[in-house]
Write a protein that holds these residues in place. Structure first.
Motif, PDB file in Angstrom:
ATOM      1  N   THR A  11      -9.948  -9.191  -6.108  1.00 32.48           N
ATOM      2  CA  THR A  11      -8.518  -8.583  -5.918  1.00 32.48           C
ATOM      3  C   THR A  11      -8.891  -7.247  -5.105  1.00 32.48           C
ATOM      4  N   ASP A  12      -8.058  -6.527  -4.263  1.00 29.27           N
ATOM      5  CA  ASP A  12      -7.868  -5.209  -3.695  1.00 29.27           C
ATOM      6  C   ASP A  12      -6.482  -4.734  -3.885  1.00 29.27           C
ATOM      7  N   ILE A  13      -6.550  -3.555  -4.044  1.00 31.50           N
ATOM      8  CA  ILE A  13      -4.997  -2.967  -4.129  1.00 31.50           C
ATOM      9  C   ILE A  13      -5.043  -1.838  -3.316  1.00 31.50           C
ATOM     10  N   PRO A  14      -4.164  -1.671  -2.339  1.00 28.88           N
ATOM     11  CA  PRO A  14      -4.336  -0.184  -1.458  1.00 28.88           C
ATOM     12  C   PRO A  14      -4.105   0.822  -2.251  1.00 28.88           C
ATOM     13  N   ASP A  15      -4.641   1.975  -1.776  1.00 25.84           N
ATOM     14  CA  ASP A  15      -4.549   3.319  -2.457  1.00 25.84           C
ATOM     15  C   ASP A  15      -3.381   3.969  -1.864  1.00 25.84           C
ATOM     16  N   ARG A  16      -2.322   4.398  -2.704  1.00 22.83           N
ATOM     17  CA  ARG A  16      -1.199   4.773  -2.114  1.00 22.83           C
ATOM     18  C   ARG A  16      -1.155   6.102  -1.127  1.00 22.83           C
ATOM     19  N   MET A  17      -2.180   6.897  -1.471  1.00 19.66           N
ATOM     20  CA  MET A  17      -2.398   8.004  -0.565  1.00 19.66           C
ATOM     21  C   MET A  17      -3.226   7.869   0.541  1.00 19.66           C
ATOM     22  N   ARG A  18      -4.223   7.115   0.310  1.00 15.29           N
ATOM     23  CA  ARG A  18      -5.326   6.700   1.391  1.00 15.29           C
ATOM     24  C   ARG A  18      -5.039   5.952   2.320  1.00 15.29           C
ATOM     25  N   ASP A  19      -4.286   4.562   1.766  1.00 18.16           N
ATOM     26  CA  ASP A  19      -3.937   3.193   2.643  1.00 18.16           C
ATOM     27  C   ASP A  19      -2.388   3.274   2.768  1.00 18.16           C
ATOM     28  N   GLY A  20      -1.623   3.882   2.025  1.00 22.60           N
ATOM     29  CA  GLY A  20      -0.337   3.711   2.413  1.00 22.60           C
ATOM     30  C   GLY A  20       0.119   2.075   1.823  1.00 22.60           C
ATOM     31  N   TYR A  21       1.559   1.939   2.083  1.00 25.09           N
ATOM     32  CA  TYR A  21       2.002   0.490   1.450  1.00 25.09           C
ATOM     33  C   TYR A  21       1.197  -0.597   2.371  1.00 25.09           C
ATOM     34  N   GLY A  22       1.217  -1.802   1.795  1.00 25.40           N
ATOM     35  CA  GLY A  22       0.930  -3.068   2.344  1.00 25.40           C
ATOM     36  C   GLY A  22      -0.496  -3.201   3.077  1.00 25.40           C
ATOM     37  N   LEU A  23      -0.661  -4.297   3.792  1.00 25.11           N
ATOM     38  CA  LEU A  23      -1.667  -4.723   4.257  1.00 25.11           C
ATOM     39  C   LEU A  23      -2.117  -3.554   5.738  1.00 25.11           C
ATOM     40  N   ASN A  24      -3.262  -3.165   5.612  1.00 23.04           N
ATOM     41  CA  ASN A  24      -3.646  -2.639   6.763  1.00 23.04           C
ATOM     42  C   ASN A  24      -5.194  -3.100   7.155  1.00 23.04           C
ATOM     43  N   ARG A  25      -5.539  -2.353   8.417  1.00 24.98           N
ATOM     44  CA  ARG A  25      -7.073  -2.633   8.877  1.00 24.98           C
ATOM     45  C   ARG A  25      -8.128  -2.533   7.934  1.00 24.98           C
ATOM     46  N   ALA A  26      -7.973  -1.145   7.218  1.00 24.98           N
ATOM     47  CA  ALA A  26      -9.374  -0.661   6.643  1.00 24.98           C
ATOM     48  C   ALA A  26      -9.130  -1.954   5.354  1.00 24.98           C
ATOM     49  N   LEU A  27      -8.103  -2.519   4.912  1.00 25.41           N
ATOM     50  CA  LEU A  27      -8.453  -3.384   3.660  1.00 25.41           C
ATOM     51  C   LEU A  27      -9.072  -4.797   4.304  1.00 25.41           C
ATOM     52  N   ILE A  28      -8.637  -5.087   5.431  1.00 22.60           N
ATOM     53  CA  ILE A  28      -9.030  -6.283   6.197  1.00 22.60           C
ATOM     54  C   ILE A  28     -10.656  -6.036   6.436  1.00 22.60           C
ATOM     55  N   ASP A  29     -10.934  -4.896   7.023  1.00 22.75           N
ATOM     56  CA  ASP A  29     -12.325  -4.713   7.245  1.00 22.75           C
ATOM     57  C   ASP A  29     -13.147  -4.556   6.214  1.00 22.75           C
ATOM     58  N   ARG A  30     -12.524  -4.197   4.955  1.00 27.15           N
ATOM     59  CA  ARG A  30     -13.377  -4.223   3.694  1.00 27.15           C
ATOM     60  C   ARG A  30     -13.759  -5.636   3.295  1.00 27.15           C
ATOM     61  N   ALA A  31     -12.540  -6.544   3.554  1.00 24.38           N
ATOM     62  CA  ALA A  31     -12.739  -7.893   3.158  1.00 24.38           C
ATOM     63  C   ALA A  31     -13.769  -8.694   4.034  1.00 24.38           C
ATOM     64  N   LEU A  32     -13.796  -8.170   5.160  1.00 20.89           N
ATOM     65  CA  LEU A  32     -14.714  -8.877   6.186  1.00 20.89           C
ATOM     66  C   LEU A  32     -16.197  -8.607   5.694  1.00 20.89           C
ATOM     67  N   GLU A  33     -16.340  -7.182   5.516  1.00 22.08           N
ATOM     68  CA  GLU A  33     -17.665  -6.583   5.043  1.00 22.08           C
ATOM     69  C   GLU A  33     -18.053  -7.248   3.890  1.00 22.08           C
ATOM     70  N   ASP A  34     -17.202  -7.668   2.943  1.00 17.31           N
ATOM     71  CA  ASP A  34     -17.585  -8.494   1.648  1.00 17.31           C
ATOM     72  C   ASP A  34     -17.602  -9.915   1.711  1.00 17.31           C
ATOM     73  N   GLY A  35     -17.451 -10.454   2.981  1.00 23.39           N
ATOM     74  CA  GLY A  35     -17.659 -11.856   3.284  1.00 23.39           C
ATOM     75  C   GLY A  35     -16.666 -12.584   2.706  1.00 23.39           C
ATOM     76  N   ILE A  36     -15.424 -12.206   2.840  1.00 21.16           N
ATOM     77  CA  ILE A  36     -14.331 -12.841   2.194  1.00 21.16           C
ATOM     78  C   ILE A  36     -13.919 -13.955   3.558  1.00 21.16           C
ATOM     79  N   ASP A  37     -13.293 -15.159   2.704  1.00 22.66           N
ATOM     80  CA  ASP A  37     -12.927 -16.017   3.730  1.00 22.66           C
ATOM     81  C   ASP A  37     -11.438 -16.184   3.715  1.00 22.66           C
ATOM     82  N   THR A  38     -10.715 -16.013   2.528  1.00 23.01           N
ATOM     83  CA  THR A  38      -9.268 -16.146   2.559  1.00 23.01           C
ATOM     84  C   THR A  38      -8.753 -14.871   1.824  1.00 23.01           C
ATOM     85  N   ILE A  39      -7.607 -14.249   2.588  1.00 26.98           N
ATOM     86  CA  ILE A  39      -6.775 -13.310   2.007  1.00 26.98           C
ATOM     87  C   ILE A  39      -5.408 -13.820   1.610  1.00 26.98           C
ATOM     88  N   ILE A  40      -5.055 -13.439   0.343  1.00 26.36           N
ATOM     89  CA  ILE A  40      -3.488 -13.905  -0.077  1.00 26.36           C
ATOM     90  C   ILE A  40      -2.953 -12.525  -0.382  1.00 26.36           C
TER      91      ILE A  40
END
Length: 570
Positions: free
Chosen positions: A108-137
């Protein structure tokens, strides 16, 4: 000033009372909540889990579970990306728990309210790619992240959206042009092309429906995940969804499960907040448990609340629960200071003339802006935005009154915002600091609120003479629980009442206790918990008063007494 009015909805109350073995008073209360016809009344009084709709009725649910079951069987790394509030945290837990029980490789990953703000953003996606994730829900977010989802899929990710927010749209030629994210599957009952019969589910309920459907597709016993209904109940109440239809069943059922929960974290939180577990109600979720779970996403990281739900032993659970309670205590203190400053600005400046309040509190912690906005809205009964200085520009939250569509009005001045979202009664936004005054001016110019719209409306179920207030009526009213938004606690009224022996009691001097006598000399014990000193002063000047109230049975040292709790007076 308040406007009191009595709901005068018509029906054959005696016939309903006979058919369902309830009193005509209770029959009227049910009708006042918009419940019409045998089918609805039966569902309201006797609805159970068996009456919940099949999640497969949601658009794209079939695609979503097909993709997921394949990914689980192929052992592909799946990441659940939730949100930092009570709904997002519980939805994340439900998906993580459900998928891992099916043998899925999930984190799981949950955005940080202050750093990421609400919802899905590029940083969260890049983090998933770096971690070798295949599927995001996604859960409790994603419907407004069209660009971010395009980016993720271009990078080779599979993306499934589960959400319950409105689909963003552009006004086009008098109609609406919906901006639907191009994910592999988008499950959201608010999709205009989704035929699911009940639209008001929270994000956790949508996630739960998906896990249920996934279990069926993978031929596993759905009963194995029934316990996750307690998370649906917590999220439904905590996210202030209407307690109607399916939500009512989820909350009713979930509350029963919570009373004997096996979840170590929830058990610890109930214990350290001293909730009487056998009397646990929707109130305790809304005002005790919920704020503690939310506090972690506000002042720290929501991952702490998720850790609490996932705690495997009592020691860890107690430690995390104590942490969350302490965080919530400091959140309360910060809120009080913020409310005081907001009131000072309104009372001492030109804001008092505005019909839509826009209050800028640069030093306030951005995570409590929404709570302060809610408190100010209650006090002044006006739509309220509270803005704070963020790391980049200004961020804010709004809370509205029923007559003002906050999200709709914001769409009319969208060019002022760098980001915004929400619905009729609440919204979030970001804007440049130089646009703060402009926003205040324009949102007020756009508003067509009348003076009448700014008067709080008190909706009364019926006038109820004291002779009808009995222990059996109080007992019968329990059939209508759980109470909350969309299924409010019954409110009665009586006039021409004489007040006897009013006195302020309690160690914090915050309870007004008195007796009331009607014209037929019937007497009742009464208590009031509002602005007690103001009320007492008013009582001392009046011969007779009118009250709105709800009745209850007060038990003290084994002795039961009927009493009324006064809500409004005039």
């Amino acid at each position: 000033m308040e406007k009191w009015f009595i709901s005068m909805k018509k029906a054959d109350f005696n016939q309903i009372a006979r058919k369902y073995h309830i009193s005509p008073i209770t029959a009227r209360l049910i009708r006042n909540r918009g419940i019409i016809g045998d089918e609805q009344i039966d569902f309201y009084l006797n609805g159970t889990i068996a009456d919940l709709y099949d999640g497969m009725l949601m658009k794209d649910m079939d695609r979503a579970v097909e993709i997921l079951s394949e990914k689980i069987q192929e052992d592909k790394p799946i990441r659940v990306i939730g949100d930092y509030d009570i709904d997002g945290v519980n939805a994340t837990y439900v998906l993580q728990e459900g998928i891992s029980k099916l043998g899925g490789n999930v984190d799981t990953d949950i955005p940080d309210r202050m750093r990421d703000g609400y919802g899905l953003n590029r940083a969260l996606i890049d983090r998933a790619l770096e971690d070798g994730i295949d599927t995001i829900i996604t859960c409790d977010n994603g419907i407004a992240a069209a660009d971010e989802i395009d980016y993720g899929r271009q990078q080779g990710l599979t993306v499934i959206v589960t959400d319950h927010h409105e689909v963003p749209y552009l006004e086009a030629g008098g109609g609406k042009e919906y901006i639907m994210p191009r994910a592999d599957a988008v499950v959201d009952p608010h999709r205009p092309d989704c035929e699911y019969p009940f639209k008001e589910l929270c994000g956790t309920a949508v996630a739960y429906k998906m896990i249920e459907a996934l279990y069926e597709v993978m031929q596993r016993d759905v009963d194995d995940i029934d316990y996750l209904m307690e998370n649906v109940a917590i999220a439904t109440v905590g996210d202030v969804m209407d307690l109607t239809g399916e939500n009512r069943i989820f909350v009713k059922q979930g509350l029963e499960m919570l009373k004997c929960t096996h979840n170590q974290g929830l058990k610890a939180l109930i214990e350290c907040t001293k909730i009487p577990v056998e009397r646990l109600s929707a109130y305790h979720i809304g005002f005790v448990l919920g704020p503690c779970i939310n506090a972690s996403g506000r002042l720290d990281t929501a991952k702490r609340a998720l850790e609490l739900l996932m705690a495997e032993n009592r020691r860890d659970a107690m430690m995390l629960a104590e942490d969350l309670k302490a965080l919530n205590d400091s959140r309360k203190e910060m809120t009080e200071k913020g409310v005081e400053e907001a009131v000072r600005q309104i009372e001492k400046g030109p804001l008092k003339e505005d019909k839509v309040l826009v209050i800028y509190l640069p030093g306030c912690h951005e995570s409590i802006a929404g709570i302060i906005a809610g408190r100010i809205k209650e006090k002044y009964y006006r739509p309220t935005f509270v803005l704070t200085r963020g790391a980049e520009g200004v961020k804010g939250s709004g809370r509205s009154t029923p007559v003002y569509n906050m999200f709709g009005e914001m769409c009319r001045c969208r060019e002022l915002f760098t980001k915004f979202g929400g619905h009729k009664l609440a919204a979030g936004l970001s804007l440049e600091e130089e646009n703060v005054d402009k926003f205040r001016r324009i949102i007020n110019e756009l508003s067509d609120l009348s003076d009448d719209d700014l008067l709080p409306r008190v909706s009364i179920d019926m006038q109820l003479p004291f002779a009808y207030v009995t222990e059996s009526l109080v007992e019968e009213m329990e059939l209508l629980e759980p109470f909350g938004k969309g299924n409010t606690k019954p409110l009665f009224a009586e006039k021409n009442l004489k007040v006897i022996n009013p006195r302020i009691i309690g160690k914090n001097q915050n309870v007004l206790k008195f007796q009331v006598e009607d014209v037929n000399r019937n007497r009742m014990e009464a208590v009031y918990f509002g602005e007690v000193h103001e009320c007492l002063k008013y009582m001392e000047q009046k011969q007779q008063m009118s009250f709105t109230f709800y009745p209850s049975v007060n038990e003290y040292m084994g002795v039961k007494n009927l009493q009324i709790t006064v809500v409004n007076y005039q």
